[in-house]
Design an enzyme around this catalytic site. Structure first.
Site, PDB file in Angstrom:
ATOM      1  N   HIS A  72      -4.127   1.102  11.940  1.00  0.00           N
ATOM      2  CA  HIS A  72      -3.926  -0.156  12.674  1.00  0.00           C
ATOM      3  C   HIS A  72      -5.305  -0.756  12.993  1.00  0.00           C
ATOM      4  CE1 HIS A  72      -2.826  -3.116  15.494  1.00  0.00           C
ATOM      5  NE2 HIS A  72      -2.785  -2.383  16.585  1.00  0.00           N
TER       6      HIS A  72
ATOM      7  N   HIS B 230       0.831  -1.217   0.000  1.00  0.00           N
ATOM      8  CA  HIS B 230       0.000   0.000   0.000  1.00  0.00           C
ATOM      9  C   HIS B 230       0.864   1.266   0.000  1.00  0.00           C
ATOM     10  CE1 HIS B 230      -3.860  -2.104   0.866  1.00  0.00           C
ATOM     11  NE2 HIS B 230      -3.058  -2.978   1.449  1.00  0.00           N
TER      12      HIS B 230
ATOM     13  N   ASN C  90     -10.415  -2.901   2.340  1.00  0.00           N
ATOM     14  CA  ASN C  90     -10.063  -2.928   0.919  1.00  0.00           C
ATOM     15  C   ASN C  90     -11.304  -2.686   0.067  1.00  0.00           C
ATOM     16  OD1 ASN C  90      -7.307  -3.443   1.150  1.00  0.00           O
ATOM     17  ND2 ASN C  90      -7.528  -5.655   1.019  1.00  0.00           N
TER      18      ASN C  90
HETATM   19 FE1  HDE Z   1      -2.604  -4.774   5.467  1.00  0.00          FE
HETATM   20  N1  HDE Z   1      -0.798  -3.972   5.911  1.00  0.00           N
HETATM   21  N2  HDE Z   1      -1.948  -6.576   6.058  1.00  0.00           N
HETATM   22  N3  HDE Z   1      -4.341  -5.642   4.871  1.00  0.00           N
HETATM   23  N4  HDE Z   1      -3.250  -3.029   4.813  1.00  0.00           N
HETATM   24  C1  HDE Z   1      -0.433  -2.695   5.729  1.00  0.00           C
HETATM   25  O1  HDE Z   1       0.645  -1.409   7.340  1.00  0.00           O
HETATM   26  C2  HDE Z   1      -0.823  -6.809   6.792  1.00  0.00           C
HETATM   27  C3  HDE Z   1      -4.686  -6.948   4.989  1.00  0.00           C
HETATM   28  C4  HDE Z   1      -4.515  -2.716   4.394  1.00  0.00           C
HETATM   29  O2  HDE Z   1      -3.240   3.474   3.958  1.00  0.00           O
HETATM   30  C5  HDE Z   1       0.890  -2.366   6.347  1.00  0.00           C
HETATM   31  O3  HDE Z   1       0.967   0.760   7.761  1.00  0.00           O
HETATM   32  C6  HDE Z   1      -0.761  -8.179   7.201  1.00  0.00           C
HETATM   33  C7  HDE Z   1      -6.089  -7.133   4.753  1.00  0.00           C
HETATM   34  C8  HDE Z   1      -4.587  -1.335   4.012  1.00  0.00           C
HETATM   35  O4  HDE Z   1      -1.667   3.317   5.453  1.00  0.00           O
HETATM   36  C9  HDE Z   1       1.320  -3.690   6.988  1.00  0.00           C
HETATM   37  C10 HDE Z   1      -1.876  -8.781   6.684  1.00  0.00           C
HETATM   38  C11 HDE Z   1      -6.578  -5.897   4.486  1.00  0.00           C
HETATM   39  C12 HDE Z   1      -3.315  -0.822   4.246  1.00  0.00           C
HETATM   40  C13 HDE Z   1       0.162  -4.595   6.646  1.00  0.00           C
HETATM   41  C14 HDE Z   1      -2.616  -7.766   5.957  1.00  0.00           C
HETATM   42  C15 HDE Z   1      -5.480  -4.976   4.547  1.00  0.00           C
HETATM   43  C16 HDE Z   1      -2.512  -1.904   4.748  1.00  0.00           C
HETATM   44  C17 HDE Z   1       1.864  -1.700   5.431  1.00  0.00           C
HETATM   45  C18 HDE Z   1      -2.289 -10.219   6.792  1.00  0.00           C
HETATM   46  C19 HDE Z   1      -8.015  -5.505   4.133  1.00  0.00           C
HETATM   47  C20 HDE Z   1      -2.831   0.586   3.976  1.00  0.00           C
HETATM   48  C21 HDE Z   1       2.014  -0.285   5.939  1.00  0.00           C
HETATM   49  C22 HDE Z   1      -2.374 -10.695   8.126  1.00  0.00           C
HETATM   50  C23 HDE Z   1      -8.963  -5.816   5.174  1.00  0.00           C
HETATM   51  C24 HDE Z   1      -3.036   1.467   5.153  1.00  0.00           C
HETATM   52  C25 HDE Z   1       1.171  -0.218   7.081  1.00  0.00           C
HETATM   53  C26 HDE Z   1      -2.615   2.865   4.831  1.00  0.00           C
HETATM   54  C27 HDE Z   1      -1.175  -1.761   5.145  1.00  0.00           C
HETATM   55  C28 HDE Z   1       0.138  -5.858   7.067  1.00  0.00           C
HETATM   56  C29 HDE Z   1      -3.807  -8.046   5.244  1.00  0.00           C
HETATM   57  C30 HDE Z   1      -5.655  -3.581   4.291  1.00  0.00           C
HETATM   58  C31 HDE Z   1       2.654  -4.191   6.613  1.00  0.00           C
HETATM   59  C32 HDE Z   1       0.338  -8.805   8.017  1.00  0.00           C
HETATM   60  C33 HDE Z   1      -6.859  -8.456   4.820  1.00  0.00           C
HETATM   61  C34 HDE Z   1      -5.797  -0.585   3.473  1.00  0.00           C
HETATM   62  O5  HDE Z   1       1.456  -3.588   8.361  1.00  0.00           O
END
Ligand code: HDE
Length: 731
Positions: free
Chosen positions: A348, A84, A157
């Site tokens: 978060h 992202h 999402n």
């Molecule tokens: Fe994320 N995801 N994600 N994700 N995600 C990040 O956090 C992660 C997942 C989503 O505009 C990171 O600050 C793991 C699902 C959005 O700043 C990170 C898993 C969904 C955004 C991270 C998922 C999301 C992130 C990268 C599986 C939809 C952008 C930078 C367990 C429900 C937020 C950050 C923004 C961002 C980890 C799965 C949505 C690395 C470990 C499912 C919208 O922490």
């Protein structure tokens, strides 16, 4: 900022939607009317030359201004988000439709008078920070609600399901989809061997893959896509009763997407396409709006479905559990500074307020660890919640101290609890004072690295999604597979994918195979082999075979408004002023925008002597950047445009992308000169509409003409034009 100023600001907080904006304004410095200073406030009298020993001599170490300026610059970049990275954001507010105390005690939902400030960041997942907006990808839809009880982040999402079922697989998924490690290619694209290798070995990803292969993967506008919380969460009411909930954002402007050829061309013509659209819409007062809805499931019904509520690769079909709309979000202010706000915002899923709680979805549980961890490296330490964009609008009191970039200057002698020297403060809040209580879910079990059998129906909902699509949407999914797998060099991976797709739909798998030079999936044993431990779920009372709501073409999803659409009005010297004005007014009335496009920039004189200034010339724009095209009459104007290849290309391309086109007066002759003439019906007298092409040879009935054109814009695409390609579909 002085402590008392801050306190005053915080006092204002919660009841006003502008509280967050005011808080941020305190931090913005635009330097208007001010002298240039160093970061320590010393005024600078010269910044264009470094301090030297003689005007041609070496630079002197003593030049504190040079060193400070350069050091700051050298440290300007922070690590981009690992996923992202490319995002765009906006401020706004959320307002509840009415109290829902039976569902949740969260205050933001229970006072319809209150406007809760929000900050929303929408992102692509795979591309780097500077990558194009319109690539095929999931879009992140993250909302920070600055509530009177603290911050709540709904980090979702634009697709309701995810690729994997357990957080521990996330690093593998992301490694596989990001550019390959040896040559860092391709950028912002899943179309490469590593990704499809991974998918071909991960049957659980197939439901999400079907969504990603659909046109939902390149939204026309961030204001025209849905948002989903994905996981099942909990609402908890004041009695401590909990219900399962799925969160949905529904765009008031309806759901609309680009087409793939268009999306790829836009990536070159305007890589900031969606970002610009969001920015301009807000600047023009065309505020994007989304309704927030929830699907609510009673705890007794936890096992009433043919899927597990804790499985993030599954939806609850809207036809099974309808969505209850509980409020609306309006995005009405652009950020002042991209880095300070959009880049530094830290979401978060674990930021919740009383009344909102988690479930044991293993993907959600994984996320609850990952997001704080990632901010520590990205924002450089544990004080990221003190960055203005992350600060709640309520006061923060705790015993956390120190660390990199600490902003708060804590007073007092105690920094521990329990204490007597600080009067026992800050004290713990009982539930009646808004203290957060975790829902008392009973949990027991053996420690085990294992997946529940109830998660193992990998294909049921992939089928449900595919079977719910219209024919044109199915065609686009097939073409997406042709593109994506066509870029995979390893034939074994392509073959495995064809077997995998056969588990979703045999006919689709055959068509995909034929388009990518692979054997059709005839070997039943291999089809079973790629499905791994798939266990089809038994049908239950709530089972459905289709869910019309997941089809974008479903009329309820399209809404029929022209809000936010952009139309090119192509003119040259001698154009017909009246019709331009009439169509332009209609567009403005519907909150759409019009741009005057001509060969060169400047003032263009109409046949009646009036003038109009061009917004874009043929070189600075392209038909892919518009939703529709209007060419007015005016003998001289049309005669000139007949000789402009760019105009003909505009028309042809818009036609290919199934967009509305409108020609009035002499402009109809322009159409006669193109190869498209045979494809649309010959115009009779009056106003004619054929396959989304609106024609009126004379200007007698311009009211009707504009009306019909607006209807076509609302419809957006005329897929019947793709019929001419049907012969080329391998069957
Ligand atoms: Fe994320 N995801 N994600 N994700 N995600 C990040 O956090 C992660 C997942 C989503 O505009 C990171 O600050 C793991 C699902 C959005 O700043 C990170 C898993 C969904 C955004 C991270 C998922 C999301 C992130 C990268 C599986 C939809 C952008 C930078 C367990 C429900 C937020 C950050 C923004 C961002 C980890 C799965 C949505 C690395 C470990 C499912 C919208 O922490």
């Amino acid at each position: 900022m002085a402590d008392d100023t801050r306190r005053k600001m915080e006092e204002k907080t919660t009841n006003s939607s502008t509280a967050k904006n005011e808080q941020l304004d305190q931090h913005s410095e635009n330097g208007e009317g001010q002298y240039l200073t160093t970061s320590t406030g010393v005024r600078i009298n010269h910044t264009n030359d470094s301090l030297k020993a003689g005007s041609r001599g070496p630079t002197i170490m003593e030049d504190f201004h040079f060193r400070e300026k350069m050091t700051h610059f050298d440290h300007e970049r922070i690590p981009e988000r690992v996923v992202h990275a490319r995002g765009s954001a906006a401020h706004g507010y959320f307002q509840s439709y009415g109290p829902i105390p039976e569902l949740t005690k969260a205050k933001l939902f229970n006072d319809p008078e209150k406007k809760t400030p929000v900050f929303v960041r929408i992102s692509t997942v795979v591309g780097f920070r500077g990558s194009a907006d319109t690539v095929r990808d999931v879009r992140g839809f993250a909302t920070k609600f600055y509530t009177e009880e603290g911050n709540w982040d709904l980090v979702g999402n634009n697709m309701p399901v995810f690729f994997i079922q357990d957080g521990i697989k996330f690093p593998d998924l992301v490694h596989a989809i990001k550019p390959e490690p040896h040559n860092e290619m391709p950028q912002a694209s899943a179309a490469h061997d590593n990704f499809w290798d991974f998918v071909s070995l991960m049957p659980e990803s197939m439901h999400t893959i079907m969504w990603v292969m659909s046109d939902r993967a390149f939204p026309r506008s961030y204001a025209m896509m849905e948002g989903f919380g994905v996981h099942t969460f909990r609402f908890v009411n004041a009695e401590g009763k909990s219900k399962f909930v799925k969160f949905h954002w529904k765009p008031v402007a309806g759901i609309h997407s680009l087409v793939w050829d268009e999306a790829q061309k836009i990536a070159g013509k305007d890589p900031d396409f969606n970002r610009r659209d969001l920015w301009e819409a807000i600047e023009m007062g065309n505020y994007p709006e989304f309704e927030l809805g929830v699907q609510v499931v009673d705890p007794e019904d936890e096992f009433a479905f043919d899927f597990d509520l804790l499985d993030p690769t599954k939806i609850i079909p809207e036809e099974v559990v309808p969505i209850k709309m509980i409020g609306k979000m309006t995005l009405n202010r652009n950020p002042d500074n991209f880095f300070a706000e959009t880049e530094q915002v830290a979401f978060h899923p674990g930021h919740v307020v009383p009344g909102i709680d988690f479930t044991n979805d293993p993907l959600l549980q994984g996320r609850l660890f990952s997001y704080v961890d990632t901010q520590l490296i990205r924002l450089g330490g544990p004080n990221f919640n003190e960055i203005p964009i992350n600060r709640p609008v309520v006061e923060v009191h705790n015993n956390q101290r120190d660390g990199f970039m600490r902003q708060t200057i804590n007073k007092g002698k105690t920094n521990y609890f329990p204490n007597s020297r600080g009067g026992g403060c800050p004290m713990m809040a009982p539930e009646t004072a808004g203290g957060y209580l975790h829902h008392m879910e009973k949990v027991e079990g053996h420690k085990i690295r294992e997946r529940s059998d109830s998660f193992k129906d990998y294909f049921g909902q992939a089928k449900l999604f595919y079977n719910s699509q219209t024919e044109i949407e199915k065609k686009h999914i097939m073409e997406a597979f042709h593109f994506e797998l066509g870029k995979v060099k390893d034939k074994e991976i392509r073959q495995r994918m064809v077997y995998m797709i056969a588990n979703v739909d045999k006919d689709l798998a055959v068509k995909v195979a034929n388009g990518i030079g692979i054997n059709p999936p005839t070997d039943e044993a291999k089809i079973k082999e790629v499905a791994q431990d798939h266990i089809p779920r038994e049908k239950v009372k709530s089972s459905v075979d289709t869910s019309p709501a997941v089809s974008m073409e479903n009329r309820n999803n399209k809404k029929g408004s022209i809000k936010g659409r952009k139309v090119a009005i192509m003119i040259d010297e001698g154009f017909d002023y009246e019709t331009v004005m009439q169509v332009k007014k209609k567009l403005m009335d519907g909150n759409a925008t019009a741009e005057i496009v001509s060969k060169f920039h400047g003032m263009i004189t109409a046949s009646n002597g009036e003038t109009l200034e061009t917004d874009k010339n043929h070189i600075t724009t392209a038909s892919v950047l518009y939703d529709a095209i209007f060419i007015p009459g005016g003998a001289k104007s049309v005669a000139r445009m007949k000789n402009h290849g760019d105009v003909i290309q505009f028309i042809n391309e818009a036609y290919k992308h199934c967009k509305p086109l409108a020609f009035s007066g002499e402009a109809v002759e322009l159409l006669e000169n193109t190869a498209l003439w045979n494809l649309v019906k010959e115009p009779q007298n009056g106003v004619n509409v054929s396959k989304g092409v609106v024609m009126a040879s004379n200007n007698d009935n311009m009211g009707d003409f504009s009306e019909r054109f607006m209807e076509c814009i609302a419809q957006h695409r005329f897929w019947e034009r793709e019929d001419m390609d049907h012969d080329s579909i391998p069957a």
